[in-house]
Design a protein around this motif. Sequence first.
Motif: not given
Length: 120
Positions: A69-76
């Motif tokens: 999670e970076h700057h409010g964005l979750r990345v899978f």
Amino acid sequence: MSTTDDTPQQSTISVSETAAEEAIALLERESMDTDVSGLRLYVQQGGCAGLSYGMRFDNEPEEDDTIYEHHGLRVFVDPASMSYIEGSKLDYEGGLQGEGFHVENPNVVSECGCGESFRT
């Protein structure tokens, strides 16, 4: 596994603030699916150099995904893709060639002429 911006361990995938903002805005503008919870970043076979990146919005991470999670964005990221993109940064660029997401991958040894595919 899950990491966030304030996690003391070094993240193996990072996301620029610009990329996070653009992805979140895109999700808000174009997604009618309110169950979407993150952006899936993956590597697939294809392109003239052998491998290419893929991205799509996803409802839930898979059980064996690594979640950032970076700057409010979750990345899978799935385990198979992680072996190709570990240490990469997702960025968003604009310019004469057009705007779009770009993966800065330190594992790439060559790219095709158009920059759409790569080899590690």
